[in-house]
Motif scaffolding. Structure first.
Motif, PDB file in Angstrom:
ATOM      1  N   LEU A   1      58.357  -1.848 -46.506  1.00 31.82           N
ATOM      2  CA  LEU A   1      58.791  -3.236 -46.904  1.00 31.82           C
ATOM      3  C   LEU A   1      58.115  -4.363 -47.614  1.00 31.82           C
ATOM      4  N   ALA A   2      58.475  -4.825 -48.348  1.00 29.98           N
ATOM      5  CA  ALA A   2      57.373  -6.018 -48.759  1.00 29.98           C
ATOM      6  C   ALA A   2      57.631  -7.369 -48.867  1.00 29.98           C
ATOM      7  N   ILE A   3      56.995  -7.844 -48.656  1.00 32.72           N
ATOM      8  CA  ILE A   3      57.357  -9.686 -48.814  1.00 32.72           C
ATOM      9  C   ILE A   3      56.576 -10.437 -49.530  1.00 32.72           C
ATOM     10  N   ILE A   4      57.460 -11.141 -51.005  1.00 34.67           N
ATOM     11  CA  ILE A   4      56.462 -11.238 -51.978  1.00 34.67           C
ATOM     12  C   ILE A   4      56.575 -13.041 -52.272  1.00 34.67           C
ATOM     13  N   GLU A   5      56.170 -13.589 -52.132  1.00 33.88           N
ATOM     14  CA  GLU A   5      55.575 -15.363 -52.379  1.00 33.88           C
ATOM     15  C   GLU A   5      55.535 -15.697 -53.677  1.00 33.88           C
ATOM     16  N   MET A   6      56.636 -16.198 -54.324  1.00 28.73           N
ATOM     17  CA  MET A   6      55.933 -16.919 -55.830  1.00 28.73           C
ATOM     18  C   MET A   6      56.443 -18.145 -56.116  1.00 28.73           C
ATOM     19  N   GLY A   7      55.460 -18.782 -57.234  1.00 32.91           N
ATOM     20  CA  GLY A   7      54.535 -19.911 -56.707  1.00 32.91           C
ATOM     21  C   GLY A   7      55.370 -20.658 -58.202  1.00 32.91           C
ATOM     22  N   ALA A   8      55.842 -21.724 -58.643  1.00 37.29           N
ATOM     23  CA  ALA A   8      56.379 -22.014 -59.766  1.00 37.29           C
ATOM     24  C   ALA A   8      55.056 -23.585 -59.918  1.00 37.29           C
ATOM     25  N   SER A   9      54.198 -24.435 -61.876  1.00 37.12           N
ATOM     26  CA  SER A   9      54.568 -25.401 -61.746  1.00 37.12           C
ATOM     27  C   SER A   9      55.302 -25.647 -62.925  1.00 37.12           C
ATOM     28  N   ALA A  10      55.762 -24.589 -63.751  1.00 39.34           N
ATOM     29  CA  ALA A  10      56.426 -25.243 -64.644  1.00 39.34           C
ATOM     30  C   ALA A  10      58.039 -24.002 -64.252  1.00 39.34           C
ATOM     31  N   PRO A  11      58.740 -24.851 -66.066  1.00 38.63           N
ATOM     32  CA  PRO A  11      59.528 -24.386 -65.683  1.00 38.63           C
ATOM     33  C   PRO A  11      59.633 -22.518 -66.659  1.00 38.63           C
ATOM     34  N   GLY A  12      60.461 -22.050 -65.679  1.00 43.09           N
ATOM     35  CA  GLY A  12      60.812 -20.212 -66.680  1.00 43.09           C
ATOM     36  C   GLY A  12      60.057 -19.166 -65.334  1.00 43.09           C
TER      37      GLY A  12
ATOM     38  N   THR B   1      54.193 -20.267 -45.017  1.00 36.60           N
ATOM     39  CA  THR B   1      54.035 -20.123 -44.004  1.00 36.60           C
ATOM     40  C   THR B   1      55.221 -19.083 -43.770  1.00 36.60           C
ATOM     41  N   THR B   2      56.613 -19.618 -44.437  1.00 33.30           N
ATOM     42  CA  THR B   2      57.627 -18.795 -43.360  1.00 33.30           C
ATOM     43  C   THR B   2      57.519 -17.085 -44.503  1.00 33.30           C
ATOM     44  N   LYS B   3      56.725 -17.187 -45.254  1.00 35.77           N
ATOM     45  CA  LYS B   3      56.023 -15.575 -45.616  1.00 35.77           C
ATOM     46  C   LYS B   3      55.572 -15.312 -44.652  1.00 35.77           C
ATOM     47  N   GLU B   4      54.358 -16.006 -44.281  1.00 36.24           N
ATOM     48  CA  GLU B   4      53.773 -15.554 -43.052  1.00 36.24           C
ATOM     49  C   GLU B   4      54.589 -15.547 -41.433  1.00 36.24           C
ATOM     50  N   LEU B   5      55.319 -16.294 -41.469  1.00 35.41           N
ATOM     51  CA  LEU B   5      56.146 -15.442 -39.981  1.00 35.41           C
ATOM     52  C   LEU B   5      57.957 -14.251 -40.714  1.00 35.41           C
ATOM     53  N   ILE B   6      57.843 -14.699 -41.885  1.00 38.44           N
ATOM     54  CA  ILE B   6      58.946 -13.188 -41.349  1.00 38.44           C
ATOM     55  C   ILE B   6      57.499 -11.532 -41.332  1.00 38.44           C
ATOM     56  N   ASN B   7      56.714 -11.699 -42.316  1.00 34.14           N
ATOM     57  CA  ASN B   7      55.857 -11.047 -42.005  1.00 34.14           C
ATOM     58  C   ASN B   7      55.445 -10.428 -41.074  1.00 34.14           C
ATOM     59  N   ALA B   8      55.185 -11.507 -40.632  1.00 38.30           N
ATOM     60  CA  ALA B   8      55.139 -10.611 -38.091  1.00 38.30           C
ATOM     61  C   ALA B   8      56.225 -10.835 -37.719  1.00 38.30           C
ATOM     62  N   VAL B   9      56.950 -11.106 -38.510  1.00 39.46           N
ATOM     63  CA  VAL B   9      58.375 -10.443 -37.515  1.00 39.46           C
ATOM     64  C   VAL B   9      58.430  -8.871 -37.976  1.00 39.46           C
ATOM     65  N   LEU B  10      58.575  -9.240 -39.213  1.00 35.39           N
ATOM     66  CA  LEU B  10      59.004  -7.465 -39.769  1.00 35.39           C
ATOM     67  C   LEU B  10      57.878  -6.456 -39.632  1.00 35.39           C
ATOM     68  N   SER B  11      57.074  -6.892 -39.611  1.00 33.71           N
ATOM     69  CA  SER B  11      55.413  -5.967 -38.958  1.00 33.71           C
ATOM     70  C   SER B  11      55.734  -5.537 -37.954  1.00 33.71           C
ATOM     71  N   LYS B  12      56.912  -5.655 -37.289  1.00 29.64           N
ATOM     72  CA  LYS B  12      57.685  -5.327 -35.811  1.00 29.64           C
ATOM     73  C   LYS B  12      57.518  -3.714 -35.651  1.00 29.64           C
ATOM     74  N   LYS B  13      58.457  -3.803 -37.256  1.00 30.12           N
ATOM     75  CA  LYS B  13      58.978  -2.433 -36.818  1.00 30.12           C
ATOM     76  C   LYS B  13      59.163  -1.814 -38.848  1.00 30.12           C
ATOM     77  N   TYR B  14      58.029  -1.863 -39.230  1.00 36.79           N
ATOM     78  CA  TYR B  14      57.732  -1.819 -39.950  1.00 36.79           C
ATOM     79  C   TYR B  14      56.453  -1.721 -40.802  1.00 36.79           C
ATOM     80  N   ARG B  15      56.178  -0.849 -41.926  1.00 37.60           N
ATOM     81  CA  ARG B  15      55.220  -0.541 -42.358  1.00 37.60           C
ATOM     82  C   ARG B  15      54.739  -1.853 -43.548  1.00 37.60           C
ATOM     83  N   THR B  16      54.133  -2.969 -43.932  1.00 36.00           N
ATOM     84  CA  THR B  16      54.969  -4.016 -44.733  1.00 36.00           C
ATOM     85  C   THR B  16      53.527  -3.977 -45.557  1.00 36.00           C
ATOM     86  N   VAL B  17      53.312  -4.751 -46.886  1.00 32.77           N
ATOM     87  CA  VAL B  17      53.034  -5.023 -47.748  1.00 32.77           C
ATOM     88  C   VAL B  17      53.440  -6.860 -47.905  1.00 32.77           C
ATOM     89  N   ALA B  18      52.464  -7.539 -47.927  1.00 34.66           N
ATOM     90  CA  ALA B  18      52.531  -9.441 -47.751  1.00 34.66           C
ATOM     91  C   ALA B  18      51.480  -9.701 -49.145  1.00 34.66           C
TER      92      ALA B  18
END
Length: 439
Positions: free
Chosen positions: A150-161, A109-126
């Motif tokens: 500008l790029a917005i990249i989401e990163m998930g994790a389910s294990a250390p490192g 959700t945060t990624k989508e909101l950030i992309n919605a905001v930033l794409s108002k001014k920039y050509r983004t990749v998300a």
């Protein structure tokens, strides 16, 4: 064995990158990844026949395999590692800001909101959807091209490192940890390990002189930031920004926020006061990147959640709050707190198991069920973990357990529920998304 630099020259001649032999575009490069029940090497030649220009494989016997002499297999030691190294090499070709996002809850959700905001001014990749793992992050990086600002990249994790590995690929210049909670404890082992892993984004940005956006109202994040000397930060928070979350009602179920200095509240299409943090994160990042405040607010107001995340659905019989994409003790508790605080009549709950909690699972489910019983007089539970927990909780509420969502669906079809406002929440693996159509 081909070098990354040599492979990158071949990549530049291709039309795209794919890991799915069923979805080949003419001139693409196919990476033959392995899964639990498949081996992409088995489909390499078929990928070439379907139009792939090259197939990257790690089965030596495929060396020399080609189609019409122009499309051929490239043998490497490890396909996944090669995909990741090639993506990191590709990322280094572009001197652009990259916003890295991780956290236990609210990432997408945060990624989508950030992309919605930033794409108002920039050509983004998300990041598309929540394609945020060791395969999804490289594929998102490959979407960056000469036109990307500008790029917005989401990163998930389910294990250390795992975050440490993903930041090496995405190489963010700034970033945000949405929050840290109890999730994937089966893989992490403990909450402290979750903190350490999510904090790997902070560690990378401190090392590279990048900027961290953080919710100063969150004591866990505050502690994580304070323990890392030299971290460059930009603060936000409901209290910090002197914002006010307005009450939700049956007539107006969506999140509205009164922002300091603004006459009219910011109305959203999101359900849940907990989304206020996500909204303020997007506004703060938009402000940092000089997006006009009016444009940023308009982008947030027009954003409509999808993929069964905090969606409000009004049916002929009931009002539904559908949040079935994922669940853990932190997000479940927040959803219940928000539901309790709203002025809805006839509240009911449909709760599905929270998966991958390890040894703490039954206790965490018991705690959530106790909170649920204080909110509603009608509770449907789906899954073995909630069934075990229900034997430990005494309540006057009507609590009905089902083994699967299909069983509950059949019961609801036989005895329909009406006149209720129902919160539906559980882990994606429980498949509660099948229920709204019978409610």
């Amino acid at each position: 064995m081909i070098s990354i630099e040599e492979l990158y020259k071949l990549l530049r001649k291709c039309t795209g990158v794919t890991t799915d032999s069923r979805n080949i575009t003419e001139g693409a490069i196919f990476f033959a990844l392995k899964g639990e029940s498949f081996d992409g090497n088995d489909f390499a030649v078929k990928a070439l026949e379907a139009g792939a220009k090259y197939a990257v494989v790690d089965r030596p016997s495929l060396e020399g395999a080609n189609v019409r002499g122009r499309r051929y297999c490239i043998v490497v030691e490890n396909v996944l590692q090669t995909l990741q190294k090639l993506a990191a090499y590709h990322r280094r070709q572009f001197d652009i800001p990259v916003v890295g996002i991780t956290g236990t809850n609210g990432k997408t959700t945060t990624k989508e909101l950030i992309n919605a905001v930033l794409s108002k001014k920039y050509r983004t990749v998300a990041t598309k959807g929540n394609f945020n793992n060791h395969i999804g992050v490289p594929l998102t990086v490959f979407g960056i091209n000469e036109k990307t600002e500008l790029a917005i990249i989401e990163m998930g994790a389910s294990a250390p490192g795992e975050i440490a590995d993903l930041v090496k690929i995405s190489q963010p210049t700034c970033g945000i940890v949405t929050n840290v909670g109890k999730a994937h404890l089966l893989g992490f082992g403990s909450f402290e390990t979750v903190k350490k892993t999510k904090g790997e984004l902070y560690d990378y940005l401190r090392q590279k002189g990048g900027l961290v956006f953080y919710n100063v109202d969150n004591p866990v994040l505050q502690d994580m930031v304070a323990s890392r000397n030299g971290l460059v930060t930009e603060k936000f928070g409901v209290k910090y920004n002197n914002a006010q979350v307005l009450p939700s009602t049956a007539e107006q179920p969506y999140l509205s926020i009164r922002l300091d200095g603004r006459d009219a509240p910011l109305a959203t299409r999101l359900v849940g006061a907990y989304n206020a943090d996500n909204v303020l994160a997007a506004l703060t990042i938009g402000r940092y990147f000089n997006v006009p405040e009016q444009d940023a607010a308009a982008a947030i107001a027009s954003y409509t959640p999808a993929n069964d995340r905090s969606q409000y659905v009004k049916t002929a019989s009931n009002n539904l709050i559908v949040d079935t994409y994922n669940a853990n003790p932190t997000s479940m508790s927040a959803a219940l707190d928000n539901f309790a605080a709203t002025a809805f009549d006839g509240k009911a709950l449909i709760l599905g198991d929270m998966l991958e909690l390890g040894e703490t699972s039954v206790e965490e489910h018991r705690s959530i069920l106790e909170k649920a019983c204080a909110i509603s007089d009608l509770i449907y539970l789906v899954g073995d973990e909630f069934r075990k927990a229900s034997a430990l909780v005494e309540t006057s509420a009507t609590v009905i357990c089902y083994g699967t969502s299909a069983e509950l669906r059949a019961a609801l079809e036989a005895e329909p529920v009406s006149g209720r406002t129902i919160l539906i929440k559980g882990s994606h693996g429980i498949h509660l998304e099948k229920l709204p159509e019978v409610l």
